[in-house]
Design an enzyme around this catalytic site. Structure first.
Site, mmCIF file in Angstrom:
data_model
loop_
_atom_site.group_PDB
_atom_site.id
_atom_site.type_symbol
_atom_site.label_atom_id
_atom_site.label_comp_id
_atom_site.label_asym_id
_atom_site.label_seq_id
_atom_site.Cartn_x
_atom_site.Cartn_y
_atom_site.Cartn_z
ATOM 1 N N ARG A 54 20.590 -24.421 31.091
ATOM 2 C CA ARG A 54 20.016 -25.190 29.982
ATOM 3 C C ARG A 54 19.663 -26.564 30.501
ATOM 4 O O ARG A 54 19.868 -26.868 31.668
ATOM 5 C CB ARG A 54 20.941 -25.237 28.758
ATOM 6 C CG ARG A 54 22.404 -25.053 28.952
ATOM 7 C CD ARG A 54 23.095 -26.151 29.694
ATOM 8 N NE ARG A 54 22.810 -27.432 29.115
ATOM 9 C CZ ARG A 54 22.829 -28.571 29.757
ATOM 10 N NH1 ARG A 54 23.139 -28.626 31.035
ATOM 11 N NH2 ARG A 54 22.536 -29.709 29.157
ATOM 12 N N GLN A 208 28.530 -29.608 25.828
ATOM 13 C CA GLN A 208 27.938 -29.842 27.154
ATOM 14 C C GLN A 208 28.520 -31.086 27.818
ATOM 15 O O GLN A 208 28.586 -31.166 29.040
ATOM 16 C CB GLN A 208 26.412 -29.998 27.037
ATOM 17 C CG GLN A 208 25.661 -28.739 26.689
ATOM 18 C CD GLN A 208 25.429 -28.606 25.199
ATOM 19 O OE1 GLN A 208 26.245 -29.045 24.382
ATOM 20 N NE2 GLN A 208 24.328 -27.995 24.821
ATOM 21 N N ASP A 249 14.560 -33.900 25.510
ATOM 22 C CA ASP A 249 13.912 -32.591 25.656
ATOM 23 C C ASP A 249 12.421 -32.650 25.365
ATOM 24 O O ASP A 249 11.657 -31.813 25.842
ATOM 25 C CB ASP A 249 14.571 -31.574 24.726
ATOM 26 C CG ASP A 249 15.887 -31.131 25.314
ATOM 27 O OD1 ASP A 249 16.857 -31.898 25.237
ATOM 28 O OD2 ASP A 249 15.940 -30.037 25.903
HETATM 29 O O1 MRU Z 1 20.787 -27.525 24.422
HETATM 30 P P1 MRU Z 1 20.754 -28.098 25.793
HETATM 31 O O2 MRU Z 1 22.073 -28.127 26.461
HETATM 32 O O3 MRU Z 1 19.681 -27.474 26.636
HETATM 33 O O4 MRU Z 1 20.323 -29.607 25.548
HETATM 34 C C1 MRU Z 1 20.110 -30.425 26.654
HETATM 35 C C2 MRU Z 1 19.901 -31.834 26.286
HETATM 36 O O5 MRU Z 1 19.857 -32.191 25.136
HETATM 37 C C3 MRU Z 1 19.677 -32.778 27.415
HETATM 38 O O6 MRU Z 1 20.093 -34.062 27.060
HETATM 39 C C4 MRU Z 1 18.176 -32.805 27.694
HETATM 40 O O7 MRU Z 1 17.730 -31.526 28.026
HETATM 41 C C5 MRU Z 1 17.825 -33.739 28.772
HETATM 42 S S1 MRU Z 1 18.187 -32.969 30.312
HETATM 43 C C6 MRU Z 1 18.048 -33.887 31.619
#
Ligand code: MRU
Length: 370
Positions: A54, A208, A249
């Site tokens: 992810r 995370q 994102d």
């Molecule tokens: O749901 P996820 O774990 O994919 O979300 C990831 C995030 O929100 C990160 O902060 C984002 O992708 C920036 S990654 C360098």
């Protein structure tokens, strides 16, 4: 970056078989290091959707390799293009918010359509996947170098006291290919001997921060403390946070930022306490086609079970336990939008800019006409 002293990227081609992609399966971290083989484009789509991997830049790189696998799988006849197009749709739909995913698939679609024979298409798709991976590594390193200047300025006013940085979710190297976006300046500052300490938001429901950011920082020896998601405001009110640094994102061309759910609340608290709120991002995360984050960025809604159950290590086994009353409904919005007015600056691979269209376009003038 390193795990137990051994250098890793988050995605690579198997050394034994160049038709197999290997990834770190992040569902098992921090307790187990599991390497997963992905041999088909459908397996890549599942890995993205079910979050074996992810983070915006990483799902972009994975989708690029998924398109390479699609070229290998596609029938060697007039149905080739049809298969590629169907796979592109499946990969793009695997997660909706991060624009890197769409961007990487579109890049691959373009190169595949411009190349003549199936063999050449396979070769071109593999080369471009490698290039997307390398661009991510180089971009994150550059974000680190630019962001380091901000940390250095804060450190200069702290007479040797650590710079306290609050981060949310995992915008570290596990979310990218290497270095991370939000974490890159932190790693570079730490390596340079600048004392830094990171407040790590646990980031419910998938944790995370608690699982992945804490793991990364620990592996690299960066001082950090895991906190629950509601602690940040209290820390800010008591002068215990010098800056907030997060990833994104999808960012609009006007500087609105979609990141993991809860980011907006941190930005509000930072504004109220006059604490700088920075976002680290590669330009692949900017959606040049949109201006209004609140209405134009699709917000992923995930399974209620991620809220109702919590997973962790129990007697050396990963276990999932029910947290809520079984019959209580739960809602699981995965991202929120932080409006540009709450963002102090965007740290990109080309430099730092304000979160507004004029300032962003000064760094990326080639996007003026888009
Ligand atoms: O749901 P996820 O774990 O994919 O979300 C990831 C995030 O929100 C990160 O902060 C984002 O992708 C920036 S990654 C360098």
């Amino acid at each position: 970056m390193k795990i137990q002293g051994k250098p890793y990227h988050t995605i690579w081609i198997s050394p034994d078989n160049d038709q197999v992609i290997q990834i770190i399966d992040q569902r098992y971290l921090p307790h187990k290091l599991v390497i997963e083989n992905l041999a088909t484009s459908r397996q890549v789509a599942t890995a993205i959707r079910d979050m074996h991997l992810r983070g915006a830049p990483l799902i972009g790189a994975a989708a690029a390799y998924g398109m390479y696998l699609a070229c290998l799988e596609a029938p060697n006849n007039f149905l080739f293009d049809d298969y590629i197009q169907k796979t592109a749709i499946i990969l793009k739909k695997s997660r909706p918010t991060a624009v890197d995913l769409q961007w990487a698939v579109d890049q691959q679609m373009y190169i595949i359509s411009k190349t003549e024979t199936p063999d050449l298409k396979i070769k071109a798709a593999l080369e471009q996947a490698h290039s997307i991976k390398q661009v991510s590594i180089d971009g994150c390193r550059k974000i680190g170098e630019h962001g380091l200047t901000i940390i250095e300025k804060i450190a200069a006013q702290k007479s040797g006291e650590p710079v306290h940085i609050l981060t949310h979710c995992n915008a570290g190297w596990l979310a990218c290919v290497d270095y991370g976006t939000a974490t890159a300046p932190i790693y570079l500052a730490h390596d340079k001997g600048i004392p830094v300490h990171v407040w790590v938001d646990e980031t419910r429901p998938r944790n995370q921060g608690a699982r992945l950011t804490a793991f990364e920082l620990l592996q690299h020896g960066v001082p950090h403390t895991v906190i629950t998601d509601n602690v940040g405001g209290h820390l800010m009110q008591h002068g215990m946070v010098d800056m907030v640094l997060v990833g994104t994102d999808r960012t609009t061309r006007t500087g609105d930022v979609a990141n993991k759910i809860g980011t907006y609340l941190k930005a509000l608290a930072a504004k109220d306490n006059h604490i700088p709120f920075y976002v680290g991002l590669p330009s692949s995360t900017i959606d040049w086609s949109i201006r209004d984050g609140l209405t134009e960025i699709p917000i992923e809604e995930r399974s209620a079970d991620e809220v109702k159950y919590i997973a962790g290590l129990h007697q050396k086994e990963m276990k999932k336990v029910l947290l809520t009353p079984k019959k209580s409904p739960a809602a699981n919005y995965a991202f929120d939008v932080t409006p540009a007015r709450l963002v102090t600056g965007l740290i990109t691979e080309r430099g730092i800019c304000k979160a507004n269209e004029t300032s962003i376009l000064e760094l990326f003038p080639e996007q003026r006409s888009n």
